[in-house]
Design a protein around this motif. Structure first.
Motif, PDB file in Angstrom:
ATOM      1  N   MET A 192       0.842  -1.191   0.000  1.00  0.00           N
ATOM      2  CA  MET A 192       0.000   0.000   0.000  1.00  0.00           C
ATOM      3  C   MET A 192       0.885   1.251   0.000  1.00  0.00           C
ATOM      4  SD  MET A 192      -2.836   1.294   2.830  1.00  0.00           S
ATOM      5  CE  MET A 192      -3.846  -0.180   2.668  1.00  0.00           C
ATOM      6  N   SER A 193       0.657   2.157  -0.959  1.00  0.00           N
ATOM      7  CA  SER A 193       1.458   3.371  -1.042  1.00  0.00           C
ATOM      8  C   SER A 193       1.092   4.335   0.081  1.00  0.00           C
ATOM      9  CB  SER A 193       1.228   4.055  -2.388  1.00  0.00           C
ATOM     10  OG  SER A 193      -0.088   4.584  -2.461  1.00  0.00           O
ATOM     11  N   ALA A 194       1.977   5.305   0.327  1.00  0.00           N
ATOM     12  CA  ALA A 194       1.724   6.296   1.382  1.00  0.00           C
ATOM     13  C   ALA A 194       0.476   7.115   1.065  1.00  0.00           C
ATOM     14  CB  ALA A 194       2.941   7.209   1.536  1.00  0.00           C
ATOM     15  N   PHE A 195       0.265   7.421  -0.211  1.00  0.00           N
ATOM     16  CA  PHE A 195      -0.906   8.220  -0.589  1.00  0.00           C
ATOM     17  C   PHE A 195      -2.198   7.480  -0.267  1.00  0.00           C
ATOM     18  CE2 PHE A 195      -4.113   9.652  -3.679  1.00  0.00           C
ATOM     19  CZ  PHE A 195      -4.132  11.007  -3.377  1.00  0.00           C
ATOM     20  N   VAL A 196      -2.259   6.189  -0.623  1.00  0.00           N
ATOM     21  CA  VAL A 196      -3.447   5.385  -0.332  1.00  0.00           C
ATOM     22  C   VAL A 196      -3.630   5.246   1.177  1.00  0.00           C
ATOM     23  CG1 VAL A 196      -4.494   3.102  -0.563  1.00  0.00           C
ATOM     24  CG2 VAL A 196      -3.324   4.140  -2.515  1.00  0.00           C
ATOM     25  N   PHE A 197      -2.522   5.045   1.893  1.00  0.00           N
ATOM     26  CA  PHE A 197      -2.562   4.898   3.352  1.00  0.00           C
ATOM     27  C   PHE A 197      -3.233   6.102   4.010  1.00  0.00           C
ATOM     28  CE2 PHE A 197      -0.679   5.701   7.525  1.00  0.00           C
ATOM     29  CZ  PHE A 197      -0.856   4.479   8.173  1.00  0.00           C
ATOM     30  N   PHE A 198      -2.768   7.293   3.688  1.00  0.00           N
ATOM     31  CA  PHE A 198      -3.315   8.501   4.321  1.00  0.00           C
ATOM     32  C   PHE A 198      -4.723   8.822   3.810  1.00  0.00           C
ATOM     33  CE2 PHE A 198       1.247   9.286   5.192  1.00  0.00           C
ATOM     34  CZ  PHE A 198       1.156   9.464   6.569  1.00  0.00           C
ATOM     35  N   ALA A 199      -5.010   8.429   2.590  1.00  0.00           N
ATOM     36  CA  ALA A 199      -6.362   8.622   2.070  1.00  0.00           C
ATOM     37  C   ALA A 199      -7.360   7.777   2.862  1.00  0.00           C
ATOM     38  CB  ALA A 199      -6.419   8.256   0.590  1.00  0.00           C
ATOM     39  N   VAL A 200      -7.001   6.531   3.169  1.00  0.00           N
ATOM     40  CA  VAL A 200      -7.887   5.657   3.931  1.00  0.00           C
ATOM     41  C   VAL A 200      -8.034   6.156   5.374  1.00  0.00           C
ATOM     42  CG1 VAL A 200      -8.257   3.303   4.767  1.00  0.00           C
ATOM     43  CG2 VAL A 200      -7.379   3.667   2.462  1.00  0.00           C
ATOM     44  N   LEU A 201      -6.943   6.696   5.951  1.00  0.00           N
ATOM     45  CA  LEU A 201      -7.044   7.296   7.285  1.00  0.00           C
ATOM     46  C   LEU A 201      -8.030   8.471   7.281  1.00  0.00           C
ATOM     47  CD1 LEU A 201      -3.470   7.468   8.901  1.00  0.00           C
ATOM     48  CD2 LEU A 201      -5.411   6.033   9.574  1.00  0.00           C
ATOM     49  N   ALA A 202      -7.966   9.292   6.229  1.00  0.00           N
ATOM     50  CA  ALA A 202      -8.908  10.406   6.112  1.00  0.00           C
ATOM     51  C   ALA A 202     -10.339   9.886   5.992  1.00  0.00           C
ATOM     52  CB  ALA A 202      -8.552  11.262   4.896  1.00  0.00           C
ATOM     53  N   ALA A 203     -10.507   8.792   5.253  1.00  0.00           N
ATOM     54  CA  ALA A 203     -11.827   8.183   5.122  1.00  0.00           C
ATOM     55  C   ALA A 203     -12.334   7.685   6.471  1.00  0.00           C
ATOM     56  CB  ALA A 203     -11.776   7.033   4.117  1.00  0.00           C
ATOM     57  N   ALA A 204     -11.419   7.148   7.292  1.00  0.00           N
ATOM     58  CA  ALA A 204     -11.802   6.664   8.624  1.00  0.00           C
ATOM     59  C   ALA A 204     -12.314   7.810   9.493  1.00  0.00           C
ATOM     60  CB  ALA A 204     -10.602   5.992   9.294  1.00  0.00           C
ATOM     61  N   LEU A 205     -11.639   8.954   9.433  1.00  0.00           N
ATOM     62  CA  LEU A 205     -12.080  10.121  10.199  1.00  0.00           C
ATOM     63  C   LEU A 205     -13.433  10.616   9.692  1.00  0.00           C
ATOM     64  CD1 LEU A 205     -11.659  12.327  12.282  1.00  0.00           C
ATOM     65  CD2 LEU A 205     -10.267  13.564  10.616  1.00  0.00           C
ATOM     66  N   LEU A 206     -13.621  10.648   8.386  1.00  0.00           N
ATOM     67  CA  LEU A 206     -14.900  11.063   7.810  1.00  0.00           C
ATOM     68  C   LEU A 206     -16.020  10.120   8.236  1.00  0.00           C
ATOM     69  CD1 LEU A 206     -13.827  12.012   4.162  1.00  0.00           C
ATOM     70  CD2 LEU A 206     -14.736  13.570   5.901  1.00  0.00           C
ATOM     71  N   HIS A 207     -15.714   8.821   8.284  1.00  0.00           N
ATOM     72  CA  HIS A 207     -16.733   7.831   8.666  1.00  0.00           C
ATOM     73  C   HIS A 207     -17.173   8.030  10.114  1.00  0.00           C
ATOM     74  CE1 HIS A 207     -18.690   3.953   9.407  1.00  0.00           C
ATOM     75  NE2 HIS A 207     -18.806   3.857   8.100  1.00  0.00           N
ATOM     76  N   ALA A 208     -16.204   8.213  11.010  1.00  0.00           N
ATOM     77  CA  ALA A 208     -16.546   8.460  12.413  1.00  0.00           C
ATOM     78  C   ALA A 208     -17.331   9.763  12.554  1.00  0.00           C
ATOM     79  CB  ALA A 208     -15.276   8.511  13.256  1.00  0.00           C
ATOM     80  N   TYR A 243     -16.700   6.538   1.726  1.00  0.00           N
ATOM     81  CA  TYR A 243     -16.828   5.222   1.105  1.00  0.00           C
ATOM     82  C   TYR A 243     -16.245   5.196  -0.298  1.00  0.00           C
ATOM     83  CZ  TYR A 243     -18.342   0.471   0.906  1.00  0.00           C
ATOM     84  OH  TYR A 243     -18.332  -0.894   0.844  1.00  0.00           O
ATOM     85  N   ALA A 244     -16.338   6.308  -1.019  1.00  0.00           N
ATOM     86  CA  ALA A 244     -15.717   6.363  -2.347  1.00  0.00           C
ATOM     87  C   ALA A 244     -14.208   6.161  -2.233  1.00  0.00           C
ATOM     88  CB  ALA A 244     -16.031   7.700  -3.020  1.00  0.00           C
ATOM     89  N   ILE A 245     -13.599   6.775  -1.216  1.00  0.00           N
ATOM     90  CA  ILE A 245     -12.156   6.617  -1.002  1.00  0.00           C
ATOM     91  C   ILE A 245     -11.825   5.160  -0.695  1.00  0.00           C
ATOM     92  CG2 ILE A 245     -10.245   7.164   0.564  1.00  0.00           C
ATOM     93  CD1 ILE A 245     -11.500   9.948   0.899  1.00  0.00           C
ATOM     94  N   VAL A 246     -12.631   4.530   0.165  1.00  0.00           N
ATOM     95  CA  VAL A 246     -12.357   3.148   0.563  1.00  0.00           C
ATOM     96  C   VAL A 246     -12.478   2.194  -0.618  1.00  0.00           C
ATOM     97  CG1 VAL A 246     -13.268   1.215   1.908  1.00  0.00           C
ATOM     98  CG2 VAL A 246     -12.922   3.423   3.001  1.00  0.00           C
ATOM     99  N   VAL A 247     -13.559   2.321  -1.384  1.00  0.00           N
ATOM    100  CA  VAL A 247     -13.748   1.416  -2.524  1.00  0.00           C
ATOM    101  C   VAL A 247     -12.654   1.642  -3.562  1.00  0.00           C
ATOM    102  CG1 VAL A 247     -15.285   0.772  -4.413  1.00  0.00           C
ATOM    103  CG2 VAL A 247     -16.229   1.218  -2.150  1.00  0.00           C
ATOM    104  N   TRP A 248     -12.283   2.911  -3.796  1.00  0.00           N
ATOM    105  CA  TRP A 248     -11.161   3.215  -4.697  1.00  0.00           C
ATOM    106  C   TRP A 248      -9.879   2.561  -4.201  1.00  0.00           C
ATOM    107  CZ3 TRP A 248      -7.090   6.360  -2.820  1.00  0.00           C
ATOM    108  CH2 TRP A 248      -6.075   6.618  -3.748  1.00  0.00           C
TER     109      TRP A 248
END
Length: 278
Positions: A1-17, A220-225
Motif C-alpha cells: 500500500m502506497s503512502a498516498f493510499v494509506f493517508f487517504a484511507v485514514l482520512a476516510a476513517a475520520l470522515l466515517h466516524a 466510502y468512495a475513497i475506501v472502494v477506490w
C-alpha cells in the motif's frame, strides 16, 4: 500500500466516524439517516445516469451491496437510539472484521495464522468488554444486538463491494450506482419500519443529513477506490481506525462517559483488527 493510499484511507476513517457522530447528534436518527441516504442517492444518480449502464455481471454485486447497506443503516439507527456513539460504534465496526475472518476460517476451511487467532481473541475480548460496559453502567442492553446486526451487514457489504468494484473496473461509477440503489431500497424500508412520520423534518435535520451524506459518500468512495489498488483486507483494517476516532469524538465532543474499561476495550478492538489483517 502506497503512502498516498494509506493517508487517504485514514482520512476516510475520520470522515466515517464524523458522519456517525452527526447522525447520533440528530433528534431523529432515522430522519437524519433517511435524508443522508436520499441525498447520496440523488448525487449518485447524477453520476450513474450520465454514464453507460454497468455490465450485466456487475448488477448482482450492486443489488447485494445496496441491500447490505440498507440493512446496515437500519440496524445502526436503532442502535444509536439506544446508546452512546463511543459504545455502539466500536461494537458495530469491530465485530465486522471478526465475522469476515470467522467465515473464512471456519466455513471456507481457510487456515488461520497464529497472529490471526490472537487478533480474533483480542477482538472478541474487546467487544465483550464494550458490551459488558453497557450492562454494568445501566445503559440499554438493546444497543448490543442492534450494533452486532450492523456489524453483520458491514461484513457483507465489505466483501461484496471489494469484489464488485473490481468486476466493474470503475470504483467511482460503482459507488454512484450503489448509493442510487441504496436510496431506492432504504426509503420505503425506513417508512415501513418507522411510519410516514419519519418524513417530517426540520432545517436542522437537513443540515445534519447533508453533512453526514457528504462525509459518508466521500469516505466510502475513497475506501472502494483504495480496494482497487491495495489488498481488501489491509484497507478494511486501516479503515477501522475510525473506532478510535469515534471514541474520541464521543468523549470530547458529545460528552459520552469515558472510563478505563471503555478505553481499554476500544484499544483491544483496534489491535485485534490490525492483527487479523497483517
Amino acid at each position: 500500500m502506497s503512502a498516498f493510499v494509506f493517508f487517504a484511507v485514514l482520512a476516510a476513517a475520520l470522515l466515517h466516524a464524523s458522519w456517525n457522530a452527526l447522525i447520533k447528534s440528530g433528534a431523529s436518527k432515522f430522519t437524519s439517516m433517511l435524508i443522508m441516504t436520499v441525498l447520496q442517492g440523488a448525487f449518485g444518480s447524477i453520476i450513474a445516469l450520465s454514464n453507460a449502464l454497468p455490465a450485466a455481471s456487475v448488477w448482482p454485486w450492486l443489488v447485494a451491496s445496496a441491500l447490505f447497506h440498507s440493512g446496515y443503516k437500519l440496524f445502526l439507527s436503532y442502535a444509536y437510539e439506544q446508546g452512546d456513539l463511543s459504545r455502539v460504534y466500536p461494537i458495530a465496526r469491530g465485530a465486522a472484521p471478526m465475522i469476515v475472518l470467522a467465515l473464512s476460517g471456519f466455513l471456507l476451511s481457510d487456515t488461520l495464522a497464529a497472529f490471526e487467532v490472537i487478533g480474533v481473541l483480542l477482538l472478541g475480548l474487546g467487544i465483550l468488554m464494550m458490551a459488558r460496559g453497557a450492562f454494568a453502567n445501566g445503559e440499554s442492553r438493546r444497543l448490543v444486538p442492534f450494533a452486532l446486526g450492523s456489524a453483520v451487514m458491514t461484513a457483507g457489504y465489505s466483501i461484496v463491494d471489494g469484489l464488485g468494484a473490481r468486476v466493474a473496473g470503475d470504483a467511482v461509477l460503482y459507488v454512484a450506482w450503489m448509493f442510487f440503489l441504496d436510496a431506492l431500497i432504504f426509503t420505503p424500508v425506513c417508512i415501513a419500519f418507522r411510519g410516514r412520520g419519519v418524513l417530517k423534518s426540520t432545517k436542522h435535520d437537513w443540515m445534519i443529513g447533508a453533512g453526514a451524506g457528504a462525509a459518508s459518500y466521500a469516505a466510502y468512495a475513497i475506501v472502494v477506490w483504495a480496494m482497487t489498488l491495495a489488498p481488501i483486507a489491509l484497507v478494511t483494517a486501516l479503515r477501522e481506525t475510525s473506532i478510535l476516532f469515534a471514541v474520541v469524538i464521543g468523549w470530547l465532543v458529545m460528552g459520552d462517559r469515558m472510563d478505563r474499561g471503555k478505553a481499554t476495550a476500544a484499544v483491544l478492538i483496534v489491535s485485534g483488527v490490525v492483527l487479523t489483517r497483517l
